[in-house]
Motif scaffolding. Structure first.
Motif, short mmCIF file in Angstrom:
data_model
loop_
_atom_site.label_atom_id
_atom_site.label_comp_id
_atom_site.label_asym_id
_atom_site.label_seq_id
_atom_site.Cartn_x
_atom_site.Cartn_y
_atom_site.Cartn_z
N VAL A 13 29.07 32.91 17.34
CA VAL A 13 27.73 32.61 17.82
C VAL A 13 27.45 31.12 17.65
N LEU A 14 26.85 30.53 18.64
CA LEU A 14 26.46 29.13 18.57
C LEU A 14 24.94 29.07 18.49
N LEU A 15 24.43 28.38 17.48
CA LEU A 15 22.99 28.24 17.29
C LEU A 15 22.60 26.77 17.27
N ARG A 16 21.41 26.49 17.75
CA ARG A 16 20.85 25.15 17.61
C ARG A 16 19.68 25.26 16.65
N LEU A 17 19.80 24.63 15.48
CA LEU A 17 18.76 24.68 14.47
C LEU A 17 17.90 23.42 14.55
N SER A 18 16.64 23.59 14.25
CA SER A 18 15.74 22.43 14.18
C SER A 18 16.18 21.56 12.99
N PRO A 19 15.76 20.32 12.98
CA PRO A 19 16.10 19.46 11.83
C PRO A 19 15.60 20.06 10.51
N GLU A 20 14.44 20.68 10.53
CA GLU A 20 13.89 21.28 9.31
C GLU A 20 14.76 22.45 8.84
N MET A 21 15.17 23.30 9.78
CA MET A 21 16.03 24.43 9.41
C MET A 21 17.40 23.95 8.95
N THR A 22 17.89 22.90 9.57
CA THR A 22 19.18 22.34 9.17
C THR A 22 19.12 21.85 7.72
N ALA A 23 18.04 21.16 7.39
CA ALA A 23 17.86 20.66 6.03
C ALA A 23 17.77 21.81 5.04
N MET A 24 17.01 22.85 5.39
CA MET A 24 16.87 24.01 4.50
C MET A 24 18.20 24.71 4.29
N LEU A 25 18.96 24.88 5.36
CA LEU A 25 20.26 25.53 5.27
C LEU A 25 21.22 24.69 4.43
N SER A 26 21.24 23.39 4.66
CA SER A 26 22.13 22.51 3.90
C SER A 26 21.78 22.51 2.41
N GLN A 27 20.50 22.51 2.09
CA GLN A 27 20.08 22.55 0.68
C GLN A 27 20.51 23.86 0.03
N ALA A 28 20.34 24.97 0.75
CA ALA A 28 20.74 26.27 0.22
C ALA A 28 22.26 26.32 0.03
N ALA A 29 22.99 25.78 0.99
CA ALA A 29 24.46 25.76 0.90
C ALA A 29 24.91 24.91 -0.29
N ASP A 30 24.26 23.79 -0.49
CA ASP A 30 24.60 22.93 -1.63
C ASP A 30 24.35 23.66 -2.95
N ARG A 31 23.23 24.37 -3.04
CA ARG A 31 22.90 25.10 -4.26
C ARG A 31 23.90 26.22 -4.53
N SER A 32 24.35 26.87 -3.49
CA SER A 32 25.25 28.02 -3.66
C SER A 32 26.72 27.61 -3.74
N GLY A 33 27.03 26.40 -3.31
CA GLY A 33 28.43 25.96 -3.29
C GLY A 33 29.18 26.46 -2.06
N ARG A 34 28.44 26.98 -1.08
CA ARG A 34 29.08 27.46 0.15
C ARG A 34 28.95 26.41 1.24
N SER A 35 29.75 26.57 2.28
CA SER A 35 29.61 25.71 3.46
C SER A 35 28.35 26.14 4.21
N ASN A 36 27.87 25.29 5.11
CA ASN A 36 26.70 25.66 5.93
C ASN A 36 26.99 26.93 6.73
N THR A 37 28.19 27.04 7.28
CA THR A 37 28.54 28.21 8.08
C THR A 37 28.53 29.47 7.24
N LYS A 38 29.14 29.42 6.07
CA LYS A 38 29.19 30.59 5.19
C LYS A 38 27.78 30.95 4.71
N GLU A 39 26.97 29.95 4.39
CA GLU A 39 25.59 30.20 3.94
C GLU A 39 24.79 30.90 5.04
N ALA A 40 24.94 30.43 6.27
CA ALA A 40 24.23 31.06 7.39
C ALA A 40 24.70 32.50 7.58
#
Length: 71
Positions: A13-40
């Motif tokens: 699946v290909l998704l286009r995330l808003s800048p705000e959602m991208t930031a939220m996803l990246s922060q969550a991925a950083d906290r969990s130690g997962r990649s953005n793809t795995k976090e999503a």
């Protein structure tokens, strides 16, 4: 089975995330130690298991709520 779904690998699946959602996803991925793809993927799977329907904007129904409605 549609041609774009691989029976062994699933569907891509290909998704286009808003800048705000991208930031939220990246922060969550950083906290969990997962990649953005795995976090999503983890978050989507969790949400789909928790909520069988989003019948109306702003109102969520859990899988448990759906089971009660059927009985």
């Amino acid at each position: 089975m549609p041609a774009h779904i691989n029976k062994d690998k699933g569907m891509q699946v290909l998704l286009r995330l808003s800048p705000e959602m991208t930031a939220m996803l990246s922060q969550a991925a950083d906290r969990s130690g997962r990649s953005n793809t795995k976090e999503a993927l983890v978050r989507l799977e969790d949400h789909l298991k928790s909520f069988t329907d989003l019948a109306t904007p702003g109102r969520r129904f859990t899988a448990e709520d759906s089971d009660k409605a059927i009985k």
